[in-house]
Design a protein around this motif. Structure first.
Motif, PDB file in Angstrom:
ATOM      1  N   GLY A   1      30.046  23.037  23.372  1.00  0.00           N
ATOM      2  CA  GLY A   1      29.132  23.998  22.579  1.00  0.00           C
ATOM      3  C   GLY A   1      27.955  24.309  23.290  1.00  0.00           C
ATOM      4  O   GLY A   1      26.703  24.546  22.712  1.00  0.00           O
TER       5      GLY A   1
ATOM      6  N   ARG B   1      32.974  31.592  34.551  1.00  0.00           N
ATOM      7  CA  ARG B   1      33.555  31.970  33.356  1.00  0.00           C
ATOM      8  C   ARG B   1      33.038  33.425  32.874  1.00  0.00           C
ATOM      9  O   ARG B   1      31.717  33.157  32.296  1.00  0.00           O
ATOM     10  CB  ARG B   1      33.531  30.981  32.331  1.00  0.00           C
TER      11      ARG B   1
ATOM     12  N   LYS C   1      28.881  19.474  16.885  1.00  0.00           N
ATOM     13  CA  LYS C   1      30.026  19.235  15.747  1.00  0.00           C
ATOM     14  C   LYS C   1      29.925  18.072  15.053  1.00  0.00           C
ATOM     15  O   LYS C   1      30.849  17.596  14.739  1.00  0.00           O
ATOM     16  CB  LYS C   1      31.157  19.413  16.782  1.00  0.00           C
TER      17      LYS C   1
ATOM     18  N   GLY D   1      27.040  22.979  12.898  1.00  0.00           N
ATOM     19  CA  GLY D   1      27.834  24.009  12.604  1.00  0.00           C
ATOM     20  C   GLY D   1      27.389  25.270  13.496  1.00  0.00           C
ATOM     21  O   GLY D   1      26.633  25.005  14.346  1.00  0.00           O
ATOM     22  N   GLU D   2      28.165  26.191  13.200  1.00  0.00           N
ATOM     23  CA  GLU D   2      28.365  27.195  14.309  1.00  0.00           C
ATOM     24  C   GLU D   2      27.127  28.189  14.260  1.00  0.00           C
ATOM     25  O   GLU D   2      27.220  29.053  15.070  1.00  0.00           O
ATOM     26  CB  GLU D   2      29.759  28.095  14.283  1.00  0.00           C
TER      27      GLU D   2
HETATM   28  N1  LIG Z   1      31.648  23.254  14.031  1.00  0.00           N
HETATM   29  C1  LIG Z   1      31.049  23.303  15.108  1.00  0.00           C
HETATM   30  N2  LIG Z   1      31.395  24.445  15.954  1.00  0.00           N
HETATM   31  C2  LIG Z   1      30.539  24.142  16.862  1.00  0.00           C
HETATM   32  C3  LIG Z   1      29.372  23.611  17.037  1.00  0.00           C
HETATM   33  N3  LIG Z   1      28.649  23.928  18.315  1.00  0.00           N
HETATM   34  C4  LIG Z   1      29.578  24.722  18.897  1.00  0.00           C
HETATM   35  N4  LIG Z   1      30.719  25.092  18.142  1.00  0.00           N
HETATM   36  C5  LIG Z   1      31.829  25.736  18.297  1.00  0.00           C
HETATM   37  O1  LIG Z   1      32.562  25.132  19.727  1.00  0.00           O
HETATM   38  C6  LIG Z   1      32.907  26.173  20.400  1.00  0.00           C
HETATM   39  C7  LIG Z   1      32.780  26.171  21.896  1.00  0.00           C
HETATM   40  O2  LIG Z   1      31.370  26.398  22.032  1.00  0.00           O
HETATM   41  P1  LIG Z   1      30.766  27.199  23.334  1.00  0.00           P
HETATM   42  O3  LIG Z   1      29.431  27.255  23.024  1.00  0.00           O
HETATM   43  O4  LIG Z   1      31.491  28.297  23.882  1.00  0.00           O
HETATM   44  O5  LIG Z   1      31.151  25.768  24.224  1.00  0.00           O
HETATM   45  P2  LIG Z   1      30.587  25.677  25.646  1.00  0.00           P
HETATM   46  O6  LIG Z   1      30.416  24.451  26.255  1.00  0.00           O
HETATM   47  O7  LIG Z   1      29.669  26.914  26.030  1.00  0.00           O
HETATM   48  O8  LIG Z   1      32.207  26.056  26.483  1.00  0.00           O
HETATM   49  P3  LIG Z   1      32.242  26.557  27.915  1.00  0.00           P
HETATM   50  O9  LIG Z   1      31.461  27.851  27.941  1.00  0.00           O
HETATM   51  O10 LIG Z   1      33.634  27.031  27.938  1.00  0.00           O
HETATM   52  O11 LIG Z   1      31.727  25.561  28.697  1.00  0.00           O
HETATM   53  C8  LIG Z   1      32.742  27.691  19.685  1.00  0.00           C
HETATM   54  O12 LIG Z   1      33.775  27.930  18.959  1.00  0.00           O
HETATM   55  C9  LIG Z   1      31.556  27.180  19.018  1.00  0.00           C
HETATM   56  O13 LIG Z   1      31.500  28.226  17.686  1.00  0.00           O
HETATM   57  C10 LIG Z   1      28.804  22.626  15.879  1.00  0.00           C
HETATM   58  O14 LIG Z   1      27.812  22.040  15.959  1.00  0.00           O
HETATM   59  N5  LIG Z   1      29.921  22.653  14.781  1.00  0.00           N
END
Ligand SMILES: Nc1nc2c(ncn2[C@@H]2O[C@H](COP(=O)(O)OP(=O)(O)OP(=O)(O)O)[C@@H](O)[C@H]2O)c(=O)[nH]1
Length: 547
Positions: free
Chosen positions: A180, A208, A316, A343-344
């Motif tokens: 996230g 990426r 999360k 949350g998202e």
């Molecule tokens: N339920 C929930 N989902 C979350 C939260 N934070 C992020 N997400 C979800 O987790 C998924 C991955 O989030 P990203 O921000 O793309 O994760 P990342 O670490 O940047 O991933 P990479 O860019 O691949 O390294 C997405 O679908 C987000 O919406 C949260 O606090 N709660």
């Protein structure tokens, strides 16, 4: 701490019967009411003294709610102090079993064994050394000791963002893939904007390509610039150039999104070290997924040893995390959790308060966060107005609609419920049911006239009106009748919950409504329903609704 203050630590009464299926509507009303009540209580000591009412759930009238977060841990801890009911003083013998319960609850929450061992030994020592305080039951003392130990375990007090004394504050985010990080970049920018600080996002994840696009889209959503040199640049140089750009534009803070990998690897660590050397960031925050439990704590430790971090951001937490990560990170890594993601949505990032987290773990809700959220969406005078209407049983469908929209702004239903003291046992299924039915209910309310929304008695007293609303909203008369009956039920429940009901003066029109509901239930399908005279509800009808 005096007896009154300790009484606030009364363990939430464990309902002795199976959780009643809460009327979906009262979940929304309870949240709305709690928002207005606690908002007022936050500025009114007299009202604040009432807030323990939320902690001691009234059997049968309160909502048996299990928030998604830490539900299992809360239940496990509750069983510990429930075994102390009736004892006069804490002794080595009578705390042995509760300590075993606490140990088991923490291990099941995925807290690492060394941390659990230290925690239980410290609680036992304090429990046996505690003086008896007149008027305070032993289980309350144990709850207080566990609460204070949990707060210490999680770092003691809030650890806010550190800002640079001169030049832009540089916040470097690191973390594994999918935790996230990119989302947190946007949430942090949103948080900084709320603090009145200008912010710029930096796309330093060049491996990426989608990450750059994702950050650009998120930047637009938040309304902040995104600095990028495409996928060709090198992260250390990109970040260095971004700092120069921020200086030129006099931007207060930059948030750097770096590449995530499936697991820690040397290349990732080396690159982070180079970025760190190039810009000397004010904060290096590791983003970890709360669902990974004690593994998150181990990750924070590794990153801290390898590159040196200033804190962690736990994402999360709204998921089915058992709580192990929140409880272990500081103790294991020595680094504080600074923020939690729940949350998202952009607004779903908040500072991490160990004391509030401890209260939620203990099933006491989180009134302070609740009030802060309510303050963001509800003005004080609105809260006063709402409170008066609810306490005088004048809450109508206009209020219901407005409050449901307000509650939705405070975050997901499970999160709002989890913050309200005494409402820590709604099952996730019940919350999803409540959220699903809201649209169903809103369609009926929108089919009502403004007069009917403001005076639900008109619908209670007139079957013709109910039939019209049913036809216009595509529902049955029975569903409309149930909704109207539930509004009256919510009015009575809220007054009862506040312990302020002044007698149960009959609510006009209830008899007719209750009879038509009963007639519906008894009459085989298609039977012409008997017309009902408007009668004052018999106490029996009222009791049936109020029970
Ligand atoms: N339920 C929930 N989902 C979350 C939260 N934070 C992020 N997400 C979800 O987790 C998924 C991955 O989030 P990203 O921000 O793309 O994760 P990342 O670490 O940047 O991933 P990479 O860019 O691949 O390294 C997405 O679908 C987000 O919406 C949260 O606090 N709660």
């Amino acid at each position: 701490m005096d007896a009154t203050a300790l009484a606030l630590y009364s363990p939430p009464a464990v309902a002795r019967r199976s959780p009643a299926k809460p009327a979906f509507a009262s979940i929304h009303l309870s949240c709305s009411y709690a928002a207005s009540f606690h908002l007022r209580a936050s500025r009114n000591p007299a009202l604040r003294a009432l807030s323990p009412l939320w902690r001691r759930r009234r059997r049968g009238s309160g909502l048996l709610v299990r928030a998604e977060m830490f539900g299992q841990l809360t239940t496990g801890l509750e069983s510990a102090w429930n075994k102390l009911r009736g004892v006069d003083v804490l002794t080595k013998e009578n705390i042995a079993e509760p300590m075993r319960d606490i140990r088991r609850a923490l291990l099941e929450a995925d807290v690492s064994l060394p941390v659990v061992r230290r925690f239980v030994s410290s609680v036992s020592e304090k429990a046996l050394g505690a003086d008896t305080i007149k008027g305070v039951r032993p289980e309350q003392q144990l709850v207080k000791i566990v609460h204070d130990e949990l707060v210490q375990l999680m770092g003691g007090e809030v650890s806010d963002l550190v800002f640079a004394k001169s030049g832009p504050t540089v916040i470097l985010l690191a973390g594994l893939q999918g935790v996230g990080k990119t989302t947190v970049c946007a949430k942090l920018a949103f948080y900084l904007k709320k603090l009145g600080k200008s912010c710029m996002l930096v796309a330093a994840d060049v491996y990426r390509p989608a990450a750059i696009d994702q950050l650009t889209i998120l930047g637009k959503q938040v309304g902040v610039p995104v600095y990028s040199e495409g996928a060709e640049g090198k992260p250390p140089q990109i970040t260095k150039n971004a700092v120069e750009e921020a200086k030129r534009k006099n931007i207060d803070a930059i948030v750097v999104d770096t590449a995530g990998r499936l697991q820690i690897d040397k290349a990732m660590m080396d690159e982070l070290k180079e970025v760190k050397k190039a810009v000397n960031p004010t904060e290096v925050l590791l983003v970890v997924d709360a669902m990974t439990g004690q593994e998150a704590a181990a990750l924070v430790t590794t990153f801290n040893i390898e590159i040196g971090i200033t804190g962690a951001i736990l994402t999360k937490l709204d998921g089915d995390s058992r709580g192990g990560a929140a409880l272990s990170v500081k103790e294991v890594s020595g680094r504080p959790i600074k923020f939690v993601g729940r949350g998202e949505r952009l607004e779903d990032l908040e500072l991490f308060y160990p004391d509030r987290m401890a209260q939620r773990v203990l099933g006491m809700g989180d009134v302070l966060s609740f009030v802060e959220k309510a303050q963001e969406i509800m003005r004080q005078e609105e809260a006063v107005e709402l409170q008066k209407k609810i306490m005088s049983a004048k809450f109508d469908f206009n209020d219901f609609l407005k409050q449901s929209q307000n509650v939705a702004k405070m975050g997901s239903m499970s999160r709002v419920i989890g913050m309200i003291p005494g409402m820590n046992k709604v099952t996730p299924a019940q919350i999803r049911e409540a959220e699903k039915r809201l649209a169903f209910v809103e369609s009926m309310i929108n089919a009502m006239t403004a007069e009917e929304r403001g005076k639900p008695e008109l619908l209670a007293e007139s079957r013709e009106r109910r039939i019209r609303v049913a036809e216009e909203s595509g529902k049955t008369e029975q569903e409309v009748s149930q909704l109207v009956a539930q509004l009256f039920q919510m009015r009575a429940q809220m007054q009862k919950l506040m312990g302020m009901v002044q007698g149960q003066e009959a609510i006009a029109g209830m008899g007719d409504l209750m009879d038509s509901l009963k007639a519906e239930e008894k009459a085989p399908p298609g039977t012409a329903r008997r017309k009902r005279r408007n009668i004052k509800p018999k106490q029996r009808d009222l009791d049936a609704v109020l029970s």
